[in-house]
Motif scaffolding. Structure first.
Motif, PDB file in Angstrom:
ATOM      1  N   MET A  47      38.381  30.165  28.866  1.00 23.27           N
ATOM      2  CA  MET A  47      37.008  30.573  29.121  1.00 23.27           C
ATOM      3  C   MET A  47      36.667  31.706  28.163  1.00 23.27           C
ATOM      4  N   PRO A  48      35.387  31.843  27.825  1.00 23.37           N
ATOM      5  CA  PRO A  48      35.009  32.958  26.947  1.00 23.37           C
ATOM      6  C   PRO A  48      35.161  34.301  27.662  1.00 23.37           C
ATOM      7  N   ARG A  49      35.418  35.325  26.919  1.00 22.37           N
ATOM      8  CA  ARG A  49      35.533  36.715  27.372  1.00 22.37           C
ATOM      9  C   ARG A  49      36.741  36.972  28.268  1.00 22.37           C
ATOM     10  N   MET A  50      36.932  36.248  29.344  1.00 25.23           N
ATOM     11  CA  MET A  50      38.046  36.485  30.267  1.00 25.23           C
ATOM     12  C   MET A  50      38.699  35.134  30.557  1.00 25.23           C
ATOM     13  N   ASN A  51      39.972  34.966  30.177  1.00 27.81           N
ATOM     14  CA  ASN A  51      40.616  33.669  30.388  1.00 27.81           C
ATOM     15  C   ASN A  51      41.078  33.507  31.844  1.00 27.81           C
ATOM     16  N   GLY A  52      41.646  32.356  32.139  1.00 27.97           N
ATOM     17  CA  GLY A  52      42.073  32.060  33.505  1.00 27.97           C
ATOM     18  C   GLY A  52      43.134  33.002  34.035  1.00 27.97           C
ATOM     19  N   LEU A  53      44.062  33.415  33.177  1.00 29.68           N
ATOM     20  CA  LEU A  53      45.109  34.348  33.592  1.00 29.68           C
ATOM     21  C   LEU A  53      44.497  35.688  33.993  1.00 29.68           C
ATOM     22  N   GLU A  54      43.606  36.198  33.166  1.00 25.79           N
ATOM     23  CA  GLU A  54      42.948  37.476  33.469  1.00 25.79           C
ATOM     24  C   GLU A  54      42.079  37.357  34.730  1.00 25.79           C
ATOM     25  N   THR A  55      41.403  36.227  34.863  1.00 26.44           N
ATOM     26  CA  THR A  55      40.549  36.018  36.037  1.00 26.44           C
ATOM     27  C   THR A  55      41.382  35.965  37.311  1.00 26.44           C
ATOM     28  N   PHE A  56      42.470  35.217  37.283  1.00 27.59           N
ATOM     29  CA  PHE A  56      43.313  35.111  38.474  1.00 27.59           C
ATOM     30  C   PHE A  56      43.945  36.458  38.807  1.00 27.59           C
ATOM     31  N   PHE A  57      44.393  37.186  37.797  1.00 22.80           N
ATOM     32  CA  PHE A  57      44.975  38.504  38.024  1.00 22.80           C
ATOM     33  C   PHE A  57      43.949  39.424  38.692  1.00 22.80           C
ATOM     34  N   GLY A  58      42.718  39.408  38.195  1.00 14.47           N
ATOM     35  CA  GLY A  58      41.660  40.224  38.792  1.00 14.47           C
ATOM     36  C   GLY A  58      41.340  39.793  40.215  1.00 14.47           C
ATOM     37  N   ALA A  59      41.329  38.479  40.464  1.00 12.10           N
ATOM     38  CA  ALA A  59      41.062  37.974  41.812  1.00 12.10           C
ATOM     39  C   ALA A  59      42.169  38.398  42.774  1.00 12.10           C
ATOM     40  N   MET A  60      43.414  38.367  42.304  1.00 11.94           N
ATOM     41  CA  MET A  60      44.533  38.797  43.153  1.00 11.94           C
ATOM     42  C   MET A  60      44.449  40.284  43.458  1.00 11.94           C
ATOM     43  N   HIS A  61      43.923  41.040  42.526  1.00 13.74           N
ATOM     44  CA  HIS A  61      43.796  42.491  42.734  1.00 13.74           C
ATOM     45  C   HIS A  61      42.820  42.790  43.874  1.00 13.74           C
ATOM     46  N   VAL A  62      41.719  42.041  43.949  1.00 17.43           N
ATOM     47  CA  VAL A  62      40.727  42.311  44.992  1.00 17.43           C
ATOM     48  C   VAL A  62      40.995  41.520  46.272  1.00 17.43           C
ATOM     49  N   ARG A  63      41.777  40.429  46.190  1.00 22.90           N
ATOM     50  CA  ARG A  63      42.105  39.636  47.374  1.00 22.90           C
ATOM     51  C   ARG A  63      43.548  39.141  47.261  1.00 22.90           C
ATOM     52  N   PRO A  64      44.504  40.004  47.616  1.00 19.83           N
ATOM     53  CA  PRO A  64      45.918  39.603  47.553  1.00 19.83           C
ATOM     54  C   PRO A  64      46.161  38.345  48.390  1.00 19.83           C
ATOM     55  N   GLY A  65      46.983  37.459  47.860  1.00 19.10           N
ATOM     56  CA  GLY A  65      47.300  36.224  48.571  1.00 19.10           C
ATOM     57  C   GLY A  65      46.405  35.057  48.218  1.00 19.10           C
ATOM     58  N   ILE A  66      45.347  35.301  47.419  1.00 18.88           N
ATOM     59  CA  ILE A  66      44.484  34.196  47.022  1.00 18.88           C
ATOM     60  C   ILE A  66      45.290  33.210  46.184  1.00 18.88           C
ATOM     61  N   ARG A  67      44.987  31.956  46.295  1.00 21.79           N
ATOM     62  CA  ARG A  67      45.669  30.899  45.551  1.00 21.79           C
ATOM     63  C   ARG A  67      44.731  30.371  44.473  1.00 21.79           C
TER      64      ARG A  67
END
Length: 124
Positions: A47-67
């Motif tokens: 994805m542009p600007r923020m790839n899937g790895l960065e996006t998932f890492f950020g999502a885990m930071h705000v919601r631990p345990g998200i899949r």
């Protein structure tokens, strides 16, 4: 992905009984995960600007345990290993069929339920 693919997937997932939220960027996805009760995210790696790895890492930071299920046309072995190490449930190559996508999301939800149960205090 482009809006037509997002609409197609959204329609298919709604028909299967899922509640669907859309985000047009990694940053928007993280904000959505922070504001809404999200169990699983479906994302592209490239994805542009923020790839899937960065996006998932950020999502885990705000919601631990998200899949997450990553649905992408190209993920290197190193990127795949890093995604799996973070807890990505499945990496689906594009194009994936309807049944493959539904199976991957179902498995991710089951894994998420297991991680929630592991975090719950046990009765003595």
């Amino acid at each position: 992905d482009d809006n037509s693919v997002l609409r197609e997937y959204g329609s298919m997932l709604k028909q299967a009984g899922y509640t669907v939220l859309f985000a047009e960027s990694g940053a928007q996805a993280i904000r959505t995960v922070q504001a809404q009760p999200v169990d699983v995210i479906l994302l592209d790696f490239n994805m542009p600007r923020m790839n899937g790895l960065e996006t998932f890492f950020g999502a885990m930071h705000v919601r631990p345990g998200i899949r997450a299920v990553v649905h992408s046309s190209y993920v290197t072995d190193d990127q795949g290993a890093r995604l799996r190490a973070l807890g990505v449930s499945t990496i689906l190559p594009k194009p994936a069929g309807r049944l493959d996508l539904l199976r991957a999301l179902g498995e991710a939800l089951e894994e998420g339920q297991g991680s929630l149960a592991e975090r719950r205090p046990r009765a003595s």
